[in-house]
Design a protein around this motif. Structure first.
Motif, PDB file in Angstrom:
ATOM      1  N   ARG A  77       8.585 -96.937 -60.639  1.00 35.68           N
ATOM      2  CA  ARG A  77       9.376 -96.196 -59.640  1.00 35.68           C
ATOM      3  C   ARG A  77       8.562 -95.015 -59.108  1.00 35.68           C
ATOM      4  O   ARG A  77       8.528 -94.769 -57.905  1.00 35.68           O
ATOM      5  CB  ARG A  77      10.693 -95.701 -60.262  1.00 35.68           C
ATOM      6  CG  ARG A  77      11.719 -96.804 -60.380  1.00 35.68           C
ATOM      7  CD  ARG A  77      13.033 -96.310 -60.955  1.00 35.68           C
ATOM      8  NE  ARG A  77      13.077 -96.232 -62.397  1.00 35.68           N
ATOM      9  CZ  ARG A  77      13.217 -97.276 -63.212  1.00 35.68           C
ATOM     10  NH1 ARG A  77      13.322 -98.484 -62.716  1.00 35.68           N
ATOM     11  NH2 ARG A  77      13.260 -97.124 -64.516  1.00 35.68           N
ATOM     12  N   TRP A  78       7.895 -94.305 -60.019  1.00 38.95           N
ATOM     13  CA  TRP A  78       7.120 -93.133 -59.583  1.00 38.95           C
ATOM     14  C   TRP A  78       6.043 -93.534 -58.583  1.00 38.95           C
ATOM     15  O   TRP A  78       5.725 -92.782 -57.667  1.00 38.95           O
ATOM     16  CB  TRP A  78       6.513 -92.416 -60.792  1.00 38.95           C
ATOM     17  CG  TRP A  78       7.489 -91.481 -61.442  1.00 38.95           C
ATOM     18  CD1 TRP A  78       8.143 -91.666 -62.616  1.00 38.95           C
ATOM     19  CD2 TRP A  78       7.945 -90.226 -60.929  1.00 38.95           C
ATOM     20  NE1 TRP A  78       8.975 -90.606 -62.881  1.00 38.95           N
ATOM     21  CE2 TRP A  78       8.871 -89.703 -61.866  1.00 38.95           C
ATOM     22  CE3 TRP A  78       7.663 -89.478 -59.774  1.00 38.95           C
ATOM     23  CZ2 TRP A  78       9.520 -88.476 -61.683  1.00 38.95           C
ATOM     24  CZ3 TRP A  78       8.303 -88.256 -59.597  1.00 38.95           C
ATOM     25  CH2 TRP A  78       9.207 -87.764 -60.545  1.00 38.95           C
ATOM     26  N   MET A  81       7.389 -93.394 -55.113  1.00 43.28           N
ATOM     27  CA  MET A  81       8.153 -92.213 -54.667  1.00 43.28           C
ATOM     28  C   MET A  81       7.685 -91.657 -53.340  1.00 43.28           C
ATOM     29  O   MET A  81       8.497 -91.270 -52.508  1.00 43.28           O
ATOM     30  CB  MET A  81       8.111 -91.104 -55.727  1.00 43.28           C
ATOM     31  CG  MET A  81       9.363 -90.886 -56.513  1.00 43.28           C
ATOM     32  SD  MET A  81      10.917 -91.475 -55.849  1.00 43.28           S
ATOM     33  CE  MET A  81      10.961 -93.104 -56.561  1.00 43.28           C
ATOM     34  N   GLU A 121      12.855 -90.421 -65.855  1.00 43.82           N
ATOM     35  CA  GLU A 121      13.525 -90.626 -64.549  1.00 43.82           C
ATOM     36  C   GLU A 121      13.781 -89.302 -63.840  1.00 43.82           C
ATOM     37  O   GLU A 121      14.004 -89.272 -62.629  1.00 43.82           O
ATOM     38  CB  GLU A 121      14.865 -91.354 -64.730  1.00 43.82           C
ATOM     39  CG  GLU A 121      14.818 -92.609 -65.596  1.00 43.82           C
ATOM     40  CD  GLU A 121      13.952 -93.709 -64.996  1.00 43.82           C
ATOM     41  OE1 GLU A 121      13.769 -93.734 -63.769  1.00 43.82           O
ATOM     42  OE2 GLU A 121      13.434 -94.534 -65.780  1.00 43.82           O
ATOM     43  N   LEU A 124      12.831 -87.995 -60.015  1.00 43.84           N
ATOM     44  CA  LEU A 124      12.811 -89.049 -58.992  1.00 43.84           C
ATOM     45  C   LEU A 124      13.864 -88.730 -57.936  1.00 43.84           C
ATOM     46  O   LEU A 124      14.853 -88.034 -58.213  1.00 43.84           O
ATOM     47  CB  LEU A 124      13.138 -90.419 -59.615  1.00 43.84           C
ATOM     48  CG  LEU A 124      12.072 -91.055 -60.517  1.00 43.84           C
ATOM     49  CD1 LEU A 124      12.647 -92.304 -61.199  1.00 43.84           C
ATOM     50  CD2 LEU A 124      10.832 -91.443 -59.713  1.00 43.84           C
TER      51      LEU A 124
END
Ligand code: NYM
Ligand code: MG
Length: 211
Positions: A77-78, A81, A121, A124
């Motif tokens: 996910r990072w 971003m 998390e 985020l």
């Protein structure tokens, strides 16, 4: 779209085979038909090098310690971003199939600690809404291709469902629980109604972060 208006950030969550992919697609088509620039994404994003390791893990061709795969999902996910921020600020609405909540739900279902799971998390970009497609996992196993990937076992999905309920209580202010046993068209009508309203409400709001 006038300058300064950002896109909305919508996330779909739920157990495996809960209908997220269908509903994400229908919502994207709906918003596009309203003239809203829309981009669909999903996590894990299996194309990146981290995503390829995650894919090997999910398809059972690779084993990794629970902590390591958890951090890889978060890292995946990072690494997107900057793209997510750029798209939202450029006025694109994002429809994302799974996000941090899957990360926490699936790892906690293995027995790991909530705070430990949530930590990577934090920071985020926070979605404007999560559509949680809720259905009893017993109804899910009859859907196509169930059981091919890691985690697609009924007993495990029950645990995932329990953690989702806990996450929903914590994130209640933007968590929309939708009864996924309804017909596809009815589900879509509910979701698109909420999304269309939020779309206008968030365009002047700054982006927020998960805490
Ligand atoms: N999954 C997904 C996790 O365990 N952690 C995460 O952070 C994410 C995003 O990957 N069974 C699990 C949930 C799913 C699997 O996702 C693959 P999909 O949407 O079924 O392709
Ligand atoms: Mg799946």
């Amino acid at each position: 779209m006038s300058a300064g208006k950002r896109g909305a950030f919508f996330v779909f969550e739920g157990c495996d085979r809960s209908g997220k992919t269908t509903q994400s697609r229908l919502l994207a088509e709906f918003l596009t038909s309203k003239g809203i620039p829309t981009l669909s994404m999903n996590f894990p994003e299996r194309e990146s090098s981290i995503g390829q390791v995650i894919n090997s893990y999910l398809t059972n061709s690779k084993d990794l310690p629970d902590e390591v795969i958890h951090l890889m999902f978060a890292a995946n996910r990072w690494e997107y971003m900057n793209k997510i921020r750029r798209e939202l600020l450029a006025g694109t609405t994002l429809i994302v199939d799974r996000y941090s909540y899957s990360g926490v739900a699936y790892t906690m279902a293995k027995g790991l600690d909530f705070d430990w799971c949530y930590a990577p998390e934090r920071g985020l970009i926070k979605p404007d809404a999560v559509f949680f497609l809720k259905t009893a996992p017993v109804n899910l196993s009859s859907r196509g291709k169930y059981g091919e990937e890691r985690y697609e076992k009924l007993e495990f999905q029950h645990k995932v469902a329990e953690v989702y309920n806990r996450i929903g209580e914590r994130e209640f202010s933007y968590w929309h629980e939708i009864d996924a046993s309804q017909p596809v068209a009815e589900l879509h009508t509910k979701i698109s109604g909420i999304a269309e309203k939020l779309q206008q409400q968030v365009e002047g709001k700054p982006l927020d972060k998960l805490t």
